[in-house]
Write a protein that holds these residues in place. Sequence first.
Motif, PDB file in Angstrom:
ATOM      1  N   THR A 143       0.844  -1.201   0.000  1.00 65.27           N
ATOM      2  CA  THR A 143       0.000   0.000   0.000  1.00 65.27           C
ATOM      3  C   THR A 143       0.878   1.249   0.000  1.00 65.27           C
ATOM      4  OG1 THR A 143      -1.743  -1.135   1.223  1.00 65.27           O
ATOM      5  CG2 THR A 143      -1.794   1.273   1.224  1.00 65.27           C
ATOM      6  N   VAL A 144       0.597   2.140  -0.956  1.00 59.37           N
ATOM      7  CA  VAL A 144       1.269   3.446  -1.000  1.00 59.37           C
ATOM      8  C   VAL A 144       0.397   4.406  -0.208  1.00 59.37           C
ATOM      9  CG1 VAL A 144       2.218   5.247  -2.475  1.00 59.37           C
ATOM     10  CG2 VAL A 144       2.196   2.880  -3.265  1.00 59.37           C
ATOM     11  N   THR A 145       0.765   4.661   1.033  1.00 64.64           N
ATOM     12  CA  THR A 145      -0.086   5.404   1.963  1.00 64.64           C
ATOM     13  C   THR A 145      -0.326   6.837   1.513  1.00 64.64           C
ATOM     14  OG1 THR A 145       0.877   4.066   3.745  1.00 64.64           O
ATOM     15  CG2 THR A 145      -0.422   5.992   4.394  1.00 64.64           C
ATOM     16  N   VAL A 146       0.674   7.448   0.899  1.00 71.44           N
ATOM     17  CA  VAL A 146       0.576   8.866   0.524  1.00 71.44           C
ATOM     18  C   VAL A 146      -0.601   9.118  -0.407  1.00 71.44           C
ATOM     19  CG1 VAL A 146       1.771  10.777  -0.596  1.00 71.44           C
ATOM     20  CG2 VAL A 146       3.055   9.151   0.816  1.00 71.44           C
ATOM     21  N   ILE A 147      -0.804   8.229  -1.349  1.00 71.65           N
ATOM     22  CA  ILE A 147      -1.906   8.393  -2.311  1.00 71.65           C
ATOM     23  C   ILE A 147      -3.013   7.372  -2.082  1.00 71.65           C
ATOM     24  CG2 ILE A 147      -0.547   9.509  -4.104  1.00 71.65           C
ATOM     25  CD1 ILE A 147      -0.153   6.826  -5.442  1.00 71.65           C
ATOM     26  N   ASP A 148      -2.927   6.641  -0.970  1.00 68.77           N
ATOM     27  CA  ASP A 148      -3.949   5.673  -0.575  1.00 68.77           C
ATOM     28  C   ASP A 148      -4.216   4.654  -1.686  1.00 68.77           C
ATOM     29  OD1 ASP A 148      -5.639   4.491   1.180  1.00 68.77           O
ATOM     30  OD2 ASP A 148      -7.269   5.951   0.990  1.00 68.77           O
ATOM     31  N   LEU A 149      -3.152   4.101  -2.227  1.00 69.26           N
ATOM     32  CA  LEU A 149      -3.250   3.177  -3.363  1.00 69.26           C
ATOM     33  C   LEU A 149      -2.704   1.808  -2.979  1.00 69.26           C
ATOM     34  CD1 LEU A 149      -3.740   2.581  -6.390  1.00 69.26           C
ATOM     35  CD2 LEU A 149      -1.415   3.432  -6.813  1.00 69.26           C
ATOM     36  N   GLN A 150      -3.502   0.785  -3.232  1.00 72.96           N
ATOM     37  CA  GLN A 150      -3.063  -0.593  -3.055  1.00 72.96           C
ATOM     38  C   GLN A 150      -2.476  -1.113  -4.366  1.00 72.96           C
ATOM     39  OE1 GLN A 150      -6.167  -3.096  -1.548  1.00 72.96           O
ATOM     40  NE2 GLN A 150      -6.525  -1.857   0.279  1.00 72.96           N
ATOM     41  N   LEU A 151      -1.225  -1.533  -4.331  1.00 75.11           N
ATOM     42  CA  LEU A 151      -0.592  -2.136  -5.506  1.00 75.11           C
ATOM     43  C   LEU A 151      -0.629  -3.645  -5.318  1.00 75.11           C
ATOM     44  CD1 LEU A 151       2.516   0.199  -5.958  1.00 75.11           C
ATOM     45  CD2 LEU A 151       0.402   0.188  -7.295  1.00 75.11           C
ATOM     46  N   ASN A 152      -1.542  -4.303  -6.023  1.00 70.57           N
ATOM     47  CA  ASN A 152      -1.673  -5.751  -5.921  1.00 70.57           C
ATOM     48  C   ASN A 152      -1.893  -6.346  -7.302  1.00 70.57           C
ATOM     49  OD1 ASN A 152      -4.456  -5.370  -6.523  1.00 70.57           O
ATOM     50  ND2 ASN A 152      -4.891  -5.050  -4.356  1.00 70.57           N
TER      51      ASN A 152
END
Length: 503
Positions: free
Chosen positions: A195-204
Motif C-alpha cells: 500500500t502506497v499510503t501517501v496516495i492511498d493506493l493498493q498495488l496488488n
Amino acid sequence: MSQLSDSDDTTPLLGDDSSSDASQDEDYRSRWRSIRVMYFTMFLSSVGFTIVITSLWPYLQKVDDSASATFLGWAVAAYSLGQMAASPIFGTWSNYRPHKEPLVCSIILNLLANVYYAYAYLPRTNNKFHVLISRALVGFGAGNVAVVRSYVAGATSLKERTGAMANMSACQALGFILGPALQACLSFIGEHGVTVTVIDLQLNMYTTPALLAAAFCFINIVLVVFVLRPHHVDEQGRVQAINYTSEDGEDVVEESDRTIDHIAVLTSNALFFIVMFIFAVFETIITPLSMDMYAWTRTEAVLYNGIIICCIGLQSILVFIIVKVVSARYGDRPVMLAGLVIILCGFFILLPWGNHYPKIQWADLKNGSLVGEMNKASNHSVEPTGCPYEQTWCQYTPSIHLAQFISSNILIGVGYPACNVMSYTLYSKILGPIPQGVYMGWLTASGSGARTVAPVFVSQVYTILGPRWCFSLICGMVVGAIVLLSCCYHRLVAFSVRHRRSV
C-alpha cells in the motif's frame, strides 16, 4: 509512386512495406511511421481489455461480496457498451476533423479510466458499480479503433490493405498476448501486495495491471502528438489531398458513396457481429468455466488462464502470417469461410460428455462442517473451490476434460483471428475510396454490441442451463454465419472490382 502499391507482397509481417527506391521518399516513410503509430494504438486498445479480463472476476469478489456471476457479465459487457457508444462518435469526428483530435481525447479518457479502476476498492459501498463504470469508460476510450481503422484504410493502397490490416490485427493479438501475460506475471504480487499510503493506493495483482495500462496510454499520447501525420492515398497508392466532409454534410466523394453495395455492407456488419459475439462468449466464460470444472482457486485461475490466453495470442500471430499469404493466393472470402468452420469445430469439441462430473462446493460444506466452524473463528478462511451448488446443472452435467478445453482453445485461436482480419479487410475494400470514418464506426459499434450482449447472454445461459446448452447455441450461431456468408459470397468483393463489373 505506382510501384509503391506493389510493395506489400514482399514485406514480412509488421514491416514497413517499402522497396529500396521508395525508402528514399520522405512522404512514404512518414506515412508508414504514422501507420505504425496506429498499430500501437490498436495494440493498446487490446491491452486495455485483456490486461484485467482474467482477474476481473476475482477482483469483483474481493472488493464486493455481493458481486455475482451475472454481474460479471455486465462488468465485461460494460467495456464493449462504452466502445459501441463511442465508435460512431469518434468515427464521425474523424471525417470532419483531423484524426489526431479524437485520438488524443480518447486516449486521455482511457488513461483516467484505468486509474479509476485501480481505485475502485476505495469507496465504502457499491464497489462493484465503480468497477463497472470504470470498465465502461475504458471501453468508451477504446472507441478510437474506428478512427484507427479509418486512418489505415485511407493511408494504404488496395494491394497494401490486406497486409496492413493483418499487421494491425497482429498488433491487436500482441496486446491480447501481453495483457494476460502481464496479468499472470503480476499475479505473484498477490491479493494484498503493498500500500502506497501517501496516495492511498493498493498495488496488488488486480490494480497494478490497470496502472500499467495507464502508463501505456501516456506513451501513446506522446506518439500521436509528435509522430502522427495526415496521409491519404487512392487505391493505386497515389498520394491524394485530404478533404474532410463539408459543413452541410455533403461528402467529397458523394458519387462513389452512391455506388456502394449496401447489402454487402450490412452483411459484413452482421458477420462481424457474429464473430465478435462468439469470441466474447469464449473470453468471458474461460475463467468461471475453468474454476467450476477444475476446482481452481482465484489465483490459479488468473495464472493458468493468463498463460492459456497468452499462448492463443502467440498462435494468432502465426495465423496472421499465414492468412496474409493464403489470402493473396486464394482470396479473402475463402479464408473467412475456413475460419468459421474451424471455430465451429472448436465449440463442438467443448460440449460436455463422459461419466466424470465436476467437484461441487456443497460437498465440502457438508463433509467438513467442523472445519468450516474452525475457519469462521480464524482470520484466514479456506477458499471454496469447484462448481457452486446453486448451479443445479453441476450435479448432472459431465465435466469438460482438460484435453477438450485445450483443444478447443487451439481451434478457436486459429479460426477467430482469420475471421477477424478478413472482416476488416473485406469491409474496407467494399467501401472503396470514400472516407471510412463513419462506416468503420458502425462496424466497430456492431462488434462492440456483440461484446456487450455476449457476456450477459453467456453468464445467464451458463449459470442457469450449463455449458451444454451454452455451447450448443454458439454452434448454431456459427452455422448461421456460414450460411449467411455462402448466400452473399458473390457480393463481398472490392469496390473497384464491383464497379468494373457494372460497367
